[in-house]
Scaffold this motif. Structure first.
Motif, PDB file in Angstrom:
ATOM      1  N   GLY A 128      58.113 -18.363 -16.048  1.00 49.69           N
ATOM      2  CA  GLY A 128      57.051 -17.543 -15.483  1.00 49.69           C
ATOM      3  C   GLY A 128      55.856 -17.464 -16.399  1.00 49.69           C
ATOM      4  O   GLY A 128      54.706 -17.586 -15.965  1.00 49.69           O
ATOM      5  N   VAL A 129      56.106 -17.287 -17.684  1.00 44.68           N
ATOM      6  CA  VAL A 129      55.008 -17.175 -18.643  1.00 44.68           C
ATOM      7  C   VAL A 129      54.212 -18.483 -18.688  1.00 44.68           C
ATOM      8  O   VAL A 129      52.979 -18.485 -18.691  1.00 44.68           O
ATOM      9  CB  VAL A 129      55.539 -16.819 -20.047  1.00 44.68           C
ATOM     10  CG1 VAL A 129      54.419 -16.866 -21.064  1.00 44.68           C
ATOM     11  CG2 VAL A 129      56.173 -15.453 -20.041  1.00 44.68           C
TER      12      VAL A 129
ATOM     13  N   GLU B 275      53.903 -20.586 -16.343  1.00 50.61           N
ATOM     14  CA  GLU B 275      53.123 -20.669 -15.117  1.00 50.61           C
ATOM     15  C   GLU B 275      51.846 -19.827 -15.235  1.00 50.61           C
ATOM     16  O   GLU B 275      50.765 -20.270 -14.868  1.00 50.61           O
ATOM     17  CB  GLU B 275      53.971 -20.186 -13.943  1.00 50.61           C
ATOM     18  CG  GLU B 275      53.298 -20.363 -12.607  1.00 50.61           C
ATOM     19  CD  GLU B 275      54.236 -20.087 -11.454  1.00 50.61           C
ATOM     20  OE1 GLU B 275      55.174 -19.288 -11.626  1.00 50.61           O
ATOM     21  OE2 GLU B 275      54.020 -20.677 -10.384  1.00 50.61           O
ATOM     22  N   PHE B 276      51.992 -18.621 -15.800  1.00 50.80           N
ATOM     23  CA  PHE B 276      50.816 -17.767 -15.975  1.00 50.80           C
ATOM     24  C   PHE B 276      49.799 -18.417 -16.899  1.00 50.80           C
ATOM     25  O   PHE B 276      48.598 -18.334 -16.678  1.00 50.80           O
ATOM     26  CB  PHE B 276      51.224 -16.403 -16.533  1.00 50.80           C
ATOM     27  CG  PHE B 276      51.923 -15.519 -15.539  1.00 50.80           C
ATOM     28  CD1 PHE B 276      51.419 -15.362 -14.263  1.00 50.80           C
ATOM     29  CD2 PHE B 276      53.066 -14.839 -15.884  1.00 50.80           C
ATOM     30  CE1 PHE B 276      52.056 -14.555 -13.343  1.00 50.80           C
ATOM     31  CE2 PHE B 276      53.720 -14.019 -14.970  1.00 50.80           C
ATOM     32  CZ  PHE B 276      53.213 -13.880 -13.703  1.00 50.80           C
ATOM     33  N   LEU B 277      50.293 -19.060 -17.961  1.00 50.62           N
ATOM     34  CA  LEU B 277      49.360 -19.688 -18.900  1.00 50.62           C
ATOM     35  C   LEU B 277      48.635 -20.849 -18.237  1.00 50.62           C
ATOM     36  O   LEU B 277      47.511 -21.178 -18.597  1.00 50.62           O
ATOM     37  CB  LEU B 277      50.115 -20.193 -20.137  1.00 50.62           C
ATOM     38  CG  LEU B 277      50.594 -19.127 -21.112  1.00 50.62           C
ATOM     39  CD1 LEU B 277      51.428 -19.766 -22.200  1.00 50.62           C
ATOM     40  CD2 LEU B 277      49.425 -18.396 -21.746  1.00 50.62           C
TER      41      LEU B 277
ATOM     42  N   ILE C 174      47.979 -21.259 -14.828  1.00 47.99           N
ATOM     43  CA  ILE C 174      47.237 -21.117 -13.564  1.00 47.99           C
ATOM     44  C   ILE C 174      45.729 -21.171 -13.764  1.00 47.99           C
ATOM     45  O   ILE C 174      45.016 -21.620 -12.891  1.00 47.99           O
ATOM     46  CB  ILE C 174      47.623 -19.853 -12.757  1.00 47.99           C
ATOM     47  CG1 ILE C 174      47.411 -18.581 -13.563  1.00 47.99           C
ATOM     48  CG2 ILE C 174      49.016 -19.948 -12.202  1.00 47.99           C
ATOM     49  CD1 ILE C 174      47.532 -17.320 -12.707  1.00 47.99           C
TER      50      ILE C 174
ATOM     51  N   ARG D  77      51.885 -23.228  -7.969  1.00 46.96           N
ATOM     52  CA  ARG D  77      51.856 -22.433  -6.746  1.00 46.96           C
ATOM     53  C   ARG D  77      50.517 -21.715  -6.618  1.00 46.96           C
ATOM     54  O   ARG D  77      50.331 -20.899  -5.731  1.00 46.96           O
ATOM     55  CB  ARG D  77      52.987 -21.393  -6.784  1.00 46.96           C
ATOM     56  CG  ARG D  77      54.355 -22.033  -6.796  1.00 46.96           C
ATOM     57  CD  ARG D  77      55.435 -20.990  -6.723  1.00 46.96           C
ATOM     58  NE  ARG D  77      55.517 -20.200  -7.955  1.00 46.96           N
ATOM     59  CZ  ARG D  77      56.303 -19.138  -8.100  1.00 46.96           C
ATOM     60  NH1 ARG D  77      57.040 -18.728  -7.104  1.00 46.96           N
ATOM     61  NH2 ARG D  77      56.351 -18.472  -9.248  1.00 46.96           N
ATOM     62  N   TYR D  78      49.625 -22.018  -7.524  1.00 43.82           N
ATOM     63  CA  TYR D  78      48.321 -21.334  -7.560  1.00 43.82           C
ATOM     64  C   TYR D  78      47.340 -22.127  -6.722  1.00 43.82           C
ATOM     65  O   TYR D  78      47.175 -23.326  -6.929  1.00 43.82           O
ATOM     66  CB  TYR D  78      47.853 -21.276  -9.009  1.00 43.82           C
ATOM     67  CG  TYR D  78      46.653 -20.392  -9.262  1.00 43.82           C
ATOM     68  CD1 TYR D  78      46.769 -19.011  -9.193  1.00 43.82           C
ATOM     69  CD2 TYR D  78      45.419 -20.930  -9.586  1.00 43.82           C
ATOM     70  CE1 TYR D  78      45.693 -18.198  -9.445  1.00 43.82           C
ATOM     71  CE2 TYR D  78      44.331 -20.117  -9.842  1.00 43.82           C
ATOM     72  CZ  TYR D  78      44.476 -18.750  -9.769  1.00 43.82           C
ATOM     73  OH  TYR D  78      43.400 -17.945 -10.028  1.00 43.82           O
TER      74      TYR D  78
END
Lengths: 332, 447
Positions: free
Chosen positions: A97-98, A100-102, A104, A134-135
């Motif tokens: 998850g992290v 992915e956040f980095l 996006i 997924r962004y």
């Protein structure tokens, strides 16, 4: 000395050691990845959250697990602590998850980024990221800024790890560099875009985990994996003079500090070593630099690549491929 | 009528001035504490009272005070957190605006208990006019000898300052508040060390909410045991509730902890029922960050017992069927409210207020807002609900400070209890009015 168990491996470490340092003592297999922590910089770490681990047993006195995953780079070990990193599916999921956040809002412009090949975010994404994003929205963009005559800032690529801010705070004397604005529009900036004019400012390039801060004297000269790293030194009166030269033939394309196994510089170097001594005769060359065989940079170390190529061509010929023209192969 | 301890004389004319406040029995707690009690006795009274932090987390105040490290030769600080920024919460503003001396009196008594010789009230930037009221009141307290050197002839001295913030929600987080108070960028610190060990300027510090500090006054005056008689179980005393939303009488109410939620919403003494005779749809019980609950779960717990206004009863059932008392920002929504639109407003707030320090919150809050905007403009599909759920689960518990959780909980609760509404909107492909949002963004661009 406290004993800590990480992924089932017990180790005894000095008091005050963080979980991350203890894991690094065990080895790279269990060491959590880091994007913002830098052992050479005080108070770094805790921001990117890629190194989060699960503490399944707090300590010998208080065996309760910690309720939330903790940042291993900022949590000190306790005697009897049990930590799960790669053995915990929750941690791996959270880390995914992290990542992915980095990613996006990262432009993913690796094909035109000078950092490609030695980028921590690439490695992290390769190891822990998803195949597809997924962004679906527009990514954040910033203007590219020159800060000083040697450094270029691509804020768009920045992951706000604060390493450069800590570097400027701790190893240069006049800090003109920090974070402005808030939330996902916050950006690294110099004080009203002042240039960083300091003998050690070039180190921000080395500590940057992504391609946000790049060397203007090296920009677009070569992909890093086409250059050969060698360790060298010189008699410098400002710094230790121990550097890594990146050679292409006889030409010195780039000078950086030497990096250790964890991608952290061993000793910070000064700007004149980094930016001004660009001749081979300026340096005493010690020998090839150790590069992990997993790194894309290591491919230039193998001289037998040509032999491999010849064998491949032979096999292709045996399989009925047409005569080769240059490097391209066409099927009959 | 419930018992009132904090705003019992709110309607007395001129209560904001020193003279009237003193006539109504003000500053008695300072006299009692300094003349007849030792600092530890004051702390003991607070412990006995069972007072819990009124800022949202509900941590026992006496216990927090006893954690304060007391090394020799190091100053200690008391900081009052008046950075009340949670959407739906406005109780502290009301208290400071109406009865500023109640806070100052509480600050003096509490500082005495903690041995702090310098104390600060950190107030949010938007409350600049309240800061002026406080400053006037502090001046009056200095003139009358309640502040300054050797208060009441004792050897205890205290200086009290008001510091106005620049208006960031994150500065209500205690370590970000301390950073801001030190003059730095208001980013939360990584804990440990906790402020009780290394807080303001590295010295031991206690950070308390306005209402908590004001509640120390009746505790010292009447004794902790007397205070503990009010309330139910571990939720003792009275609490200010900021009631807003679709109710007949929005406003700040002081309640005795333990009254039923149903009574609070429908009785004439408090909210007075739902506006225009409509039905209640959902309630956010403690400020925007706590989980939203549908009517059937807010009036009764999952076990079928009536839900009470206490820390325990509201959180009964965990986050699956419960919520939190939080800071007491009680937002009621009638049957015509769109939960999705309401959630979008909350998500926009948390995106705007994220400090940008750690990645899950910095990137995740913006992402959630963008997905919710898709619901607003009719381009969302059903898969977006699951994506939203996944994003919130990856923010919750992974961040430095509780802002990540505050952003994730409302999303989780809205999907948990009102998933069908999300799906209906996604299926209908209907445009939900976003003119307000667009207008705000235009102003932002113009600036």
């Amino acid at each position: 000395m406290p004993k800590v168990t990480i992924d089932g491996i017990e180790i005894e470490v000095p008091k005050g050691t963080t979980i991350l340092q203890a894991a690094r003592m065990i080895g790279p297999e269990v060491a959590p990845p880091t994007m913002c922590y830098y052992s050479k910089l005080k108070t770094s770490g805790g921001y990117c959250r890629t190194c989060i681990v699960k503490v399944s047993k707090g300590s010998a006195q208080n065996p309760n697990p910690m309720p939330k995953p903790v940042a291993s780079c900022r949590t000190e070990v306790m005697d009897g602590m049990e930590v799960q990193n790669i053995t915990s599916p929750e941690v791996l999921e959270a880390r995914k998850g992290v990542v992915e956040f980095l990613l996006i809002n990262h432009p993913l412009d690796c094909p035109i980024c000078d950092q490609a090949g030695e980028c921590d975010l690439q490695n992290l994404g390769y190891e822990h990221g998803a195949v597809k994003t997924r962004y679906e929205f527009k990514r954040r963009e910033f203007e590219v800024i020159d800060i000083g005559k040697y450094i270029k800032l691509h804020m768009t690529r920045c992951i706000l790890c604060y390493r450069c801010v800590k570097t400027c705070e701790q190893i240069t004397d006049k800090r003109v560099h920090g974070v402005i604005h808030r939330g996902d529009v916050s950006e690294i900036s110099t004080y009203i875009e002042n240039a960083i004019e300091n003998d050690f400012s070039g180190n921000v390039i080395d500590v940057c985990p992504v391609g946000a801060l790049t060397d203007r004297t090296f920009r677009f000269k070569s992909r890093v994996w086409f250059t050969k790293p060698v360790d060298a030194h010189c008699g410098c009166n400002k710094c230790s003079g121990k550097v890594r030269l990146w050679l292409k033939g006889e030409e010195v394309l780039r000078v950086t500090a030497r990096k250790d196994q964890w991608g952290e510089v061993e000793e910070f170097i000064c700007n004149s070593c980094r930016f001004e001594k660009k001749k081979k005769s300026d340096w005493v060359i010690e020998g090839p630099s150790p590069i992990s065989h997993q790194s894309v940079i290591s491919q230039n170390h193998y001289n037998h690549l040509n032999e491999v190529k010849i064998q491949v061509l032979k096999q292709q010929k045996a399989l009925g491929f047409a005569e080769t023209k240059g490097d391209s192969v066409t099927r009959k | 009528m419930g018992k009132k301890l904090l705003i019992h004389n709110e309607h007395v004319a001129g209560i904001h001035t020193y003279e009237v406040y003193r006539q109504m029995g003000g500053y008695a707690s300072v006299e009692k504490a300094i003349k007849t009690m030792t600092p530890d006795q004051v702390t003991d009274e607070v412990k006995k009272s069972g007072l819990r932090g009124r800022g949202g987390a509900g941590f026992p105040t006496g216990l927090k005070w006893s954690f304060l490290a007391k090394p020799e030769g190091v100053p200690r600080y008391l900081v009052c957190n008046a950075d009340e920024s949670e959407p739906g919460t406005f109780k502290d503003r009301y208290l400071m605006e109406k009865i500023p001396h109640a806070l100052i009196e509480g600050m003096i008594t509490s500082s005495y208990a903690l041995g702090a010789n310098t104390s600060y009230i950190y107030i949010r930037g938007e409350y600049f006019y309240v800061a002026r009221i406080l400053e006037t009141a502090i001046q009056e307290a200095y003139t009358n000898g309640w502040l300054g050197k050797n208060i009441l002839g004792s050897n205890y001295s205290l200086d009290l300052y008001v510091q106005v913030g620049a208006g960031a929600y994150i500065c209500g987080e205690e370590t970000a508040l301390l950073e801001s108070l030190e003059g730095k960028r208001g980013n939360p610190r990584i804990k440990p060390p906790f402020p009780a060990v290394a807080g303001l300027y590295g010295a031991p510090t206690v950070v308390n909410n306005v209402e908590t500090i004001a509640a120390v006054v009746p505790i010292v005056n009447n004794g902790g045991e007397e205070y503990a008689k009010i309330g139910v179980g571990k939720s003792t005393g009275t609490k200010l509730i900021s009631a807003s939303g679709h109710i007949n009488k929005p406003g700040v109410y002081e309640i005795e902890l333990g009254i039923p939620v149903e009574e609070f919403i429908y009785s004439e003494e408090y909210c007075g029922g739902i506006r225009n005779g409509k039905k209640l749809k959902a309630v956010v019980a403690g400020g925007s960050s706590v989980p939203i609950l549908p009517t059937e779960l807010i009036l009764k717990t999952a076990k079928g017992e009536p839900r009470l206004m206490t820390y325990e009863s509201l959180s009964d059932g965990g986050f699956i069927t419960g919520t939190m008392l939080g800071s007491g920002g009680f937002i009621a929504m009638d049957e015509d409210t769109s939960i999705v639109k309401n959630l979008f407003t909350f998500a926009r707030f948390y995106h705007h207020e994220s400090c940008g320090q750690c990645s899950p919150c910095r990137e995740g809050t913006g992402w959630m807002e963008k997905i919710l905007k898709k619901f607003m403009n009719g381009t969302a599909n059903e898969a977006d609900v699951d994506l939203l759920w996944d994003i919130q689960s990856k923010i919750e518990g992974k961040t430095i400070c509780p802002l990540g959780e505050a952003a994730a909980w409302p999303v989780a609760a809205a999907i948990r209890h009102f998933k069908q509404e999300f799906i209906d909107i996604a299926k209908s492909k209907k445009f939900v009015d976003v003119s307000h949002y667009n207008r705000l963004n235009k102003t932002k661009e113009a600036v």
